[in-house]
Design a protein around this motif. Structure first.
Motif, short mmCIF file in Angstrom:
data_model
loop_
_atom_site.label_atom_id
_atom_site.label_comp_id
_atom_site.label_asym_id
_atom_site.label_seq_id
_atom_site.Cartn_x
_atom_site.Cartn_y
_atom_site.Cartn_z
N GLN A 137 -8.67 -9.98 -2.08
CA GLN A 137 -8.84 -9.71 -0.65
C GLN A 137 -7.56 -10.06 0.12
OE1 GLN A 137 -11.07 -11.41 -2.57
NE2 GLN A 137 -12.56 -9.72 -2.70
N GLU A 138 -6.85 -11.11 -0.29
CA GLU A 138 -5.65 -11.54 0.43
C GLU A 138 -4.46 -10.64 0.14
OE1 GLU A 138 -6.30 -16.37 0.70
OE2 GLU A 138 -5.67 -15.48 -1.21
N ASN A 139 -4.18 -10.41 -1.12
CA ASN A 139 -2.97 -9.67 -1.51
C ASN A 139 -3.21 -8.19 -1.73
OD1 ASN A 139 -1.40 -11.92 -1.35
ND2 ASN A 139 -1.09 -12.19 -3.54
N GLY A 140 -4.48 -7.80 -1.86
CA GLY A 140 -4.79 -6.39 -2.04
C GLY A 140 -4.68 -5.92 -3.48
N VAL A 141 -5.19 -4.73 -3.72
CA VAL A 141 -5.12 -4.14 -5.06
C VAL A 141 -5.16 -2.63 -4.92
CG1 VAL A 141 -7.63 -4.10 -5.48
CG2 VAL A 141 -6.05 -4.28 -7.42
N GLY A 142 -4.40 -1.95 -5.75
CA GLY A 142 -4.40 -0.49 -5.76
C GLY A 142 -5.60 0.05 -6.51
N LYS A 143 -6.02 1.23 -6.14
CA LYS A 143 -7.19 1.87 -6.73
C LYS A 143 -6.80 3.18 -7.41
CE LYS A 143 -9.97 -1.15 -4.65
NZ LYS A 143 -10.79 -2.13 -5.38
N PHE A 144 -7.69 3.67 -8.27
CA PHE A 144 -7.50 5.00 -8.84
C PHE A 144 -7.31 6.03 -7.73
CE2 PHE A 144 -10.33 3.40 -12.47
CZ PHE A 144 -9.28 3.19 -13.34
N HIS A 145 -8.11 5.90 -6.64
CA HIS A 145 -8.07 6.88 -5.55
C HIS A 145 -6.72 6.91 -4.85
CE1 HIS A 145 -12.67 7.49 -4.75
NE2 HIS A 145 -12.29 7.83 -5.96
N ASP A 146 -5.96 5.80 -4.93
CA ASP A 146 -4.66 5.75 -4.26
C ASP A 146 -3.62 6.63 -4.95
OD1 ASP A 146 -5.48 3.87 -2.32
OD2 ASP A 146 -5.20 2.23 -3.74
N ILE A 147 -3.89 6.99 -6.19
CA ILE A 147 -2.97 7.84 -6.94
C ILE A 147 -3.37 9.28 -6.64
CG2 ILE A 147 -1.92 8.29 -9.19
CD1 ILE A 147 -3.15 5.51 -10.04
N THR A 148 -2.92 9.74 -5.51
CA THR A 148 -3.36 11.02 -4.94
C THR A 148 -2.62 12.20 -5.55
OG1 THR A 148 -1.71 10.87 -3.19
CG2 THR A 148 -3.87 9.84 -2.76
N HIS A 149 -3.06 13.39 -5.18
CA HIS A 149 -2.33 14.60 -5.58
C HIS A 149 -0.89 14.53 -5.11
CE1 HIS A 149 -5.43 17.16 -7.39
NE2 HIS A 149 -6.28 16.75 -6.46
N GLN A 150 -0.68 14.06 -3.87
CA GLN A 150 0.68 13.97 -3.36
C GLN A 150 1.52 13.00 -4.18
OE1 GLN A 150 2.31 15.71 -1.29
NE2 GLN A 150 4.17 14.48 -1.06
N ALA A 151 0.95 11.84 -4.52
CA ALA A 151 1.67 10.88 -5.35
C ALA A 151 2.05 11.50 -6.69
CB ALA A 151 0.82 9.63 -5.58
N LEU A 152 1.13 12.21 -7.29
CA LEU A 152 1.38 12.81 -8.60
C LEU A 152 2.39 13.94 -8.51
CD1 LEU A 152 -2.31 12.67 -9.82
CD2 LEU A 152 -0.40 11.42 -10.84
N ARG A 153 2.34 14.70 -7.43
CA ARG A 153 3.35 15.77 -7.25
C ARG A 153 4.75 15.16 -7.17
NH1 ARG A 153 -0.77 18.44 -4.08
NH2 ARG A 153 -0.12 17.34 -2.19
#
Length: 629
Positions: free
Chosen positions: A88-104
């Motif tokens: 909760q303090e430092n955060g964490v990345g999710k599968f959803h954060d790896i978007t189409h734009q990121a992959l492009r």
């Protein structure tokens, strides 16, 4: 995994490098004073050659570009970066954060594959009991987030990575689909040597038995046991272990962990009292090797662990994985790999298997007998190049020559080259090179020396320095794999999820442009993908210290790679010896043109038999297309 505790694309960059080194330099100036398409699965041997500048190897085209990301860090936008901070303090990345734009954008960088590191469910201090996931004991967890190589369920994914924990597998499957939709392939970890102390699968398919479910605990070794035991002894957690430092307490932390009889630790330590520097948070898996009895092998009938591991590989291949990076592959008997890889490939013939391996004496064994596609080139090229990059007087380009002449001779197309990964320090860190610009010559060499795969680690392409005391590892120049964290340089490129580099500095943008141009070049130029190799500076004193040059060539295309590891300008006298021209089926008549494929510098004209002086900027690299005038 070695578990330790602790622009105009290039012209501008080389000028930046010169300024950083405290000197100025001109751009390169000149002043005169048969290809065969071999099978990907074939294993080649060095041809008969007496020329010390080449190996005679029939090169194969294996030019993959792997983009490795620590999945839980990749999409994290929080910037607090508190030591041992919670999710909760430092955060964490999710599968959803790896978007189409990121992959492009990853695809545009030049990648062909994405290695999603840390996908499998592993031990963690984060509490997911409300989702039916057992709580892990902090006394056998490294870091707040936990090691991604202490697997607690081979059939599940890390709940940290899901927006909806109950639908975590569906979210992973959607990521695989997005990755494929953007023209990229998926690599995941396979961790065969060890599991978390408290391994228990709640997601295993019907009919699958857990590791150790039918083990005989009364004996140290039995071929069909999944684990090794220390009968009559109870595990003692290392007294020096302090899971969250002095000020914090983790879940169930009390200096004890109930395990009786104790099991052997993951790094082959047969002691009920492993040290804090051991892989004490993991237990060693038994492949039928009696380690305590001269490593005698008991492979007939096939041990139970072999069957369980084959089924795990098939499970993830069925989920859409295109390849496996096999953790500490050399700690698992080569006979297992020889047995399992053909079986898995019989159902999924295009799968790639990458071995994390550090013993050059075993390279050919794990390729030829173990059936691996690719091996880490850590002990060899990485180690030698690193010494040059560090600028501490210990580097020598002769180590590059030793790598292609010796360690990877005849198998260079199967060697995975890299400068960063989750185990290694960041190039820009004070503990390594101190500047990301040292990666310019080193990455150029790593990407073009052979026709095997090359890898970059997320943030490398924008100069992430790995600063900060994240937690378990301390401040060591690495990006943590054990704790929740934000990666500042990478976050600048991510730009709040736009993935457009909007918060990068001008120098970071130029660095990323260099990586993009180099990586795309390495997969688009025939000479680099499948050209033969010929060294111009293999001999002692053939070039100034820190300068290296070589040719890559097919019948249709010839390129000259020239790199300068020095932090000051260097002058290189270029001439092509008759043996090099003969190797390329070229004569020495007339003039040649060198067109730099990495920079916008003007073409260089030269006569092959006349030495032509080229001034190389500090920390610079050039890939010249060689053409007859």
């Amino acid at each position: 995994m070695r578990k330790t505790k602790a622009q105009r694309p290039l012209l501008s960059l080389v000028l930046l490098a010169a300024l950083e080194a405290g000197c100025t330099s001109t751009a390169p100036t000149g002043n005169s004073s048969s290809d065969s398409n071999t099978s990907e699965t074939a294993m080649t041997q060095p041809g008969q050659t007496t020329d010390p500048n080449t190996t005679g190897e029939e090169v194969q085209d294996h030019k993959l570009v792997i983009y490795q990301m620590m999945t839980r860090l990749f999409g994290n936008q929080k910037t607090l970066n508190k030591t041992y901070g919670t999710l909760q303090e430092n955060g964490v990345g999710k599968f959803h954060d790896i978007t189409h734009q990121a992959l492009r954008e990853i695809k545009k960088l030049g990648a062909t594959h994405v290695w999603y590191t840390g996908v499998l469910e592993h031990a963690t201090m984060t509490n997911y009991t409300k989702f039916g996931i057992p709580l892990d004991d902090a006394d056998v967890v490294k870091g707040r987030a936990g090691s991604p190589y202490a697997i607690k369920d081979y059939y599940d994914v890390n709940p940290d990575l899901a927006v909806d924990v109950r639908k975590r597998m569906a979210e992973f499957e959607a990521l695989v689909q997005r990755t494929h939709a953007n023209g990229l392939k998926v690599i995941v970890d396979f961790v065969p040597n060890h599991v978390a102390r408290k391994y228990s699968s709640d997601a295993k398919p019907a009919g699958v038995e857990d590791f150790g479910a039918k083990d005989d605990h009364t004996v140290a070794f039995k071929p069909n046991n999944n684990f090794y035991y220390l009968p009559g002894q109870e595990l003692q957690v290392p007294a020096a272990n302090n899971p969250l430092g002095a000020a914090l307490k983790g879940p169930q932390e009390n200096g004890r962990f109930s395990e009786n009889p104790a099991k052997a630790s993951g790094n082959d330590v047969f002691s009920a009292s492993p040290s804090v520097d051991d892989w004490f948070e993991t237990v060693k898996l038994n492949y039928g090797v009696d380690i305590q009895n001269n490593r005698t092998k008991h492979f007939a009938p096939i041990p139970d662990t072999w069957h369980k591991m084959r089924d795990i590989l098939l499970y993830w291949a069925g989920k859409g994985a295109d390849g496996f990076r096999c953790d500490m592959a050399e700690m698992v008997p080569v006979e297992f790999w020889a047995w399992v890889i053909p079986q898995v490939k019989a159902q999924h013939p295009d799968l790639k298997f990458i071995a994390e391996i550090y013993n050059p004496k075993e390279y050919r064994n794990y390729l030829q007998n173990g059936k691996f596609d690719y091996l880490y080139d850590k002990v060899g090229l990485y180690d030698g190049v690193r010494r040059l990059m560090e600028n501490r007087g210990k580097g020598n380009t002769q180590e590059i020559t030793s790598a292609w002449r010796e360690e990877s001779r005849g198998i260079s197309s199967h060697m995975l080259r890299f400068l960063e990964n989750h185990d290694e320090q960041r190039i820009a860190s004070a503990e390594f090179a101190g500047t990301p610009l040292a990666g310019i010559p080193a990455m150029t060499l790593s990407a073009t020396l052979g026709s095997g795969p090359v890898m970059v680690y997320f943030g490398q392409e924008v100069g992430e320095p790995g600063k900060g005391h994240e937690g378990f590892q301390g401040e060591d120049g690495r990006t943590t794999i054990f704790d929740y964290w934000g990666v500042p340089a990478h976050q600048a490129w991510m730009n709040g999820g736009k993935f457009d580099g909007g918060k990068l500095t001008h120098a970071q943008q130029q660095l990323r442009e260099f990586y993009s141009k180099l990586l795309n070049l390495s997969t688009s130029r025939e000479a680099i993908r499948k050209g033969k190799f010929y060294a111009l500076t293999a001999a002692q004193n053939a070039a100034p210290a820190g300068v290296y040059a070589y040719l890559r060539h097919t019948a249709q295309e010839q390129v000259l790679v020239l790199v300068n590891f020095n932090r000051e300008a260097a002058n290189y006298a270029l001439a092509l010896p008759p043996s090099a021209l003969a190797a390329m089926n070229l004569d020495n008549k007339g003039s040649f043109i060198l067109q730099d494929l990495l920079t916008n510098t003007p073409p260089l004209f030269f006569q092959p038999s006349v030495k032509t002086s080229i001034t190389l900027a500090p920390l610079s690299a050039h890939v010249f297309l060689l053409q007859k005038k």
